[in-house]
Write a protein that holds these residues in place. Structure first.
Motif, PDB file in Angstrom:
ATOM      1  N   ALA A 138      37.028  41.721  21.581  1.00 47.60           N
ATOM      2  CA  ALA A 138      38.379  42.036  22.570  1.00 47.60           C
ATOM      3  C   ALA A 138      38.101  43.395  22.864  1.00 47.60           C
ATOM      4  O   ALA A 138      38.236  43.738  24.188  1.00 47.60           O
ATOM      5  N   LEU A 139      38.843  44.077  21.996  1.00 49.52           N
ATOM      6  CA  LEU A 139      38.369  45.935  22.297  1.00 49.52           C
ATOM      7  C   LEU A 139      38.430  47.010  21.074  1.00 49.52           C
ATOM      8  O   LEU A 139      38.485  46.802  19.777  1.00 49.52           O
ATOM      9  N   VAL A 140      37.873  47.928  21.734  1.00 49.09           N
ATOM     10  CA  VAL A 140      37.689  48.922  20.333  1.00 49.09           C
ATOM     11  C   VAL A 140      38.230  49.441  21.370  1.00 49.09           C
ATOM     12  O   VAL A 140      37.521  50.723  22.213  1.00 49.09           O
ATOM     13  N   ARG A 141      39.053  50.648  20.289  1.00 48.82           N
ATOM     14  CA  ARG A 141      39.517  52.056  21.088  1.00 48.82           C
ATOM     15  C   ARG A 141      39.357  53.438  19.825  1.00 48.82           C
ATOM     16  O   ARG A 141      39.439  52.977  18.527  1.00 48.82           O
TER      17      ARG A 141
END
Length: 150
Positions: A138-141
């Motif tokens: 989904a997402l890497v922050r």
């Protein structure tokens, strides 16, 4: 020929056999123990018993096994009430848990061949190896006040 009971240098403090007890106090290499019938006795560690095991039993209240010996009452080991992590024949250790916490006072290191991850008490964390693959669905922050890339 003298019998075993005639060779005893100290009187039996516990009686014949093995006894369950809890450790109450530590003074040097001696421990005050309380047997399951409520008697308080001073005991020492038997040869081969790791002092760290006794310290853990004192801290957690884990029951120990004690017996009379020619040197007086001795702590022979701890009574296990849960299985330790097991190592399979091929060398694999598996730990199943709802949550797993590793705590270290100064540093923590994980090493696999030439790859390592280390964390220091100063707050520094280091990951070393030849390649890094981040595969997220989904997402890497990345939250940081500063990021340096070569």
């Amino acid at each position: 020929m003298t019998s075993i009971s005639e060779r005893r240098e100290l009187p039996l403090a516990l009686g014949p056999g093995l006894h369950g007890a809890t450790l109450e106090l530590k003074s040097g290499r001696a421990f005050q123990i309380r047997t399951t019938d409520g008697r308080r006795v001073v005991a020492s560690l038997a040869d081969g018993v790791d002092p760290a095991l006794a310290d853990d039993c004192l801290r957690t209240g884990r029951m120990v096994i004690v017996s009379d010996t020619p040197r007086g009452p001795e702590i022979a080991g701890a009574i296990m009430t849960s299985l330790p992590p097991a190592r399979s024949e091929d060398g694999v250790v598996t730990i199943d848990a709802k949550e797993l916490r590793l705590r270290a006072e100064r540093s923590l290191s994980l090493e696999v061949g030439p790859v390592s991850l280390s964390a220091e008490e100063s707050g520094a964390m280091r990951l070393e190896g030849d390649r890094l693959v981040i595969d997220m669905a989904a997402l890497v922050r990345v939250f940081s006040s500063r990021v340096e890339l070569p």
